[in-house]
Design a protein around this motif. Structure first.
Motif, PDB file in Angstrom:
ATOM      1  N   MET A  92       0.657  -1.055  -0.124  1.00  0.00           N
ATOM      2  CA  MET A  92      -0.009   0.082   0.074  1.00  0.00           C
ATOM      3  C   MET A  92       1.015   1.214   0.148  1.00  0.00           C
ATOM      4  SD  MET A  92      -2.807  -1.043   2.978  1.00  0.00           S
ATOM      5  CE  MET A  92      -3.351  -2.798   3.086  1.00  0.00           C
ATOM      6  N   GLU A  93       2.138   1.051  -0.141  1.00  0.00           N
ATOM      7  CA  GLU A  93       2.986   2.460  -0.041  1.00  0.00           C
ATOM      8  C   GLU A  93       2.783   3.349  -1.105  1.00  0.00           C
ATOM      9  OE1 GLU A  93       5.272  -1.684   0.694  1.00  0.00           O
ATOM     10  OE2 GLU A  93       3.776  -0.827  -0.666  1.00  0.00           O
ATOM     11  N   TRP A  94       2.094   3.125  -2.254  1.00  0.00           N
ATOM     12  CA  TRP A  94       1.690   4.276  -3.005  1.00  0.00           C
ATOM     13  C   TRP A  94       0.101   4.763  -3.117  1.00  0.00           C
ATOM     14  CZ3 TRP A  94       5.613   7.350  -4.558  1.00  0.00           C
ATOM     15  CH2 TRP A  94       6.927   6.673  -4.520  1.00  0.00           C
ATOM     16  N   GLU A  95      -0.703   4.335  -1.967  1.00  0.00           N
ATOM     17  CA  GLU A  95      -1.989   4.662  -2.058  1.00  0.00           C
ATOM     18  C   GLU A  95      -2.082   5.794  -1.584  1.00  0.00           C
ATOM     19  OE1 GLU A  95      -4.645   2.885  -2.728  1.00  0.00           O
ATOM     20  OE2 GLU A  95      -3.535   1.170  -3.610  1.00  0.00           O
ATOM     21  N   PRO A  96      -2.975   6.703  -2.088  1.00  0.00           N
ATOM     22  CA  PRO A  96      -3.312   8.151  -1.596  1.00  0.00           C
ATOM     23  C   PRO A  96      -3.737   8.339  -0.087  1.00  0.00           C
ATOM     24  CG  PRO A  96      -4.962   7.449  -2.917  1.00  0.00           C
ATOM     25  CD  PRO A  96      -4.135   6.195  -2.941  1.00  0.00           C
ATOM     26  N   GLU A  97      -3.563   9.461   0.164  1.00  0.00           N
ATOM     27  CA  GLU A  97      -4.025   9.730   1.709  1.00  0.00           C
ATOM     28  C   GLU A  97      -5.744   9.513   1.724  1.00  0.00           C
ATOM     29  OE1 GLU A  97      -2.415  11.066   4.757  1.00  0.00           O
ATOM     30  OE2 GLU A  97      -0.756  10.388   3.591  1.00  0.00           O
ATOM     31  N   ARG A  98      -6.003   9.164   2.772  1.00  0.00           N
ATOM     32  CA  ARG A  98      -7.595   8.636   2.939  1.00  0.00           C
ATOM     33  C   ARG A  98      -8.074   7.570   2.097  1.00  0.00           C
ATOM     34  NH1 ARG A  98     -11.331  14.307   3.205  1.00  0.00           N
ATOM     35  NH2 ARG A  98      -9.949  15.533   4.455  1.00  0.00           N
ATOM     36  N   GLY A  99      -7.070   6.707   1.433  1.00  0.00           N
ATOM     37  CA  GLY A  99      -7.131   5.443   0.848  1.00  0.00           C
ATOM     38  C   GLY A  99      -7.265   4.347   1.808  1.00  0.00           C
ATOM     39  N   ILE A 100      -6.949   3.084   1.120  1.00  0.00           N
ATOM     40  CA  ILE A 100      -7.111   1.812   1.929  1.00  0.00           C
ATOM     41  C   ILE A 100      -5.756   1.870   3.070  1.00  0.00           C
ATOM     42  CG2 ILE A 100      -8.142   0.713   0.148  1.00  0.00           C
ATOM     43  CD1 ILE A 100      -5.382  -0.692  -0.790  1.00  0.00           C
TER      44      ILE A 100
END
Length: 219
Positions: A92-100
């Motif tokens: 999940m290192e590149w997931e956006p803020e407020r994401g999973i």
């Protein structure tokens, strides 16, 4: 300084004993003072393995301990447990803020909070995370409700700490107490993305331990 009248707070079921998950002093300051004003018996639970690096973690925790001691509020210093957090964030290192990734993070912190509440006789838990305008209130509340679901008799308090002037009081308390002013959510990926945005707009990189709220900035 603006004067606000706080609303009277009533936890779920009319309970007066609450376990407060705190993420930092600036976010929890208003929540703490509001609960004290309503006569609520609460304990702070500090479990935030997302905060990185260690210096940032200690700055946030120590500020929270200072403010809790000032008000005579019990403070539970939970294990840092950062290795577990990084393991759960893998992929999940590149997931956006407020994401999973944020959902995972809230779930992890609230699961530990709920377990402590269950084991130590707290009928209600809540969190200061929702007072920040950068957070998704529905996301936080959903994580809170999932955390308490396995425990009969434990409720998650979905109070909107921003309403009734709460957000403004949060800033005023932070300035009054000259809290450390963190400049990113807390995790290493938030630090990376915030610094990347700053580079793009020509702003200087974050310097950990440098920025503090100032009393002189009070109205």
């Amino acid at each position: 300084m603006t004067t606000f009248e706080r609303p009277e707070l009533t936890p779920p079921g009319g309970e007066k004993k609450v376990l407060l998950h705190s993420c930092c002093a600036p976010c929890s300051g208003e929540v703490m003072e509001a609960m004290l004003a309503s006569g609520i018996d609460y304990t702070i639970f500090f479990y935030n393995p997302n905060i990185h690096p260690d210096r940032e973690y200690l700055l946030r925790k120590d500020e929270n301990i200072r403010f809790a001691d000032q008000h005579g509020v019990p403070f539970v210093d939970a294990d840092y447990d950062k290795e577990n957090w990084f393991a759960r964030a893998k992929g999940m290192e590149w997931e956006p803020e407020r994401g999973i990734r944020c959902t995972m993070c809230f779930d992890m912190r609230f699961e530990r909070t709920a377990l402590y509440a269950h084991e130590h006789g707290f009928p209600v838990m809540t969190s200061s995370l929702g007072i920040s305008r950068w957070k998704d209130m529905n996301q936080i509340n959903g994580c809170g409700q999932r955390a308490v679901a396995p425990y009969q008799g434990l409720s998650y308090w979905e109070y909107n700490w921003r309403k009734g002037g709460g957000s403004n009081r949060m800033i005023e308390i932070s300035k009054r107490e000259e809290f450390y002013q963190q400049e990113y959510c807390g995790c290493v990926y938030s630090l990376r993305d915030t610094n990347r945005h700053r580079r793009e707009v020509g702003r200087p990189q974050i310097e950990i331990g440098k920025l503090y709220y100032k009393k002189d900035d009070l109205d």
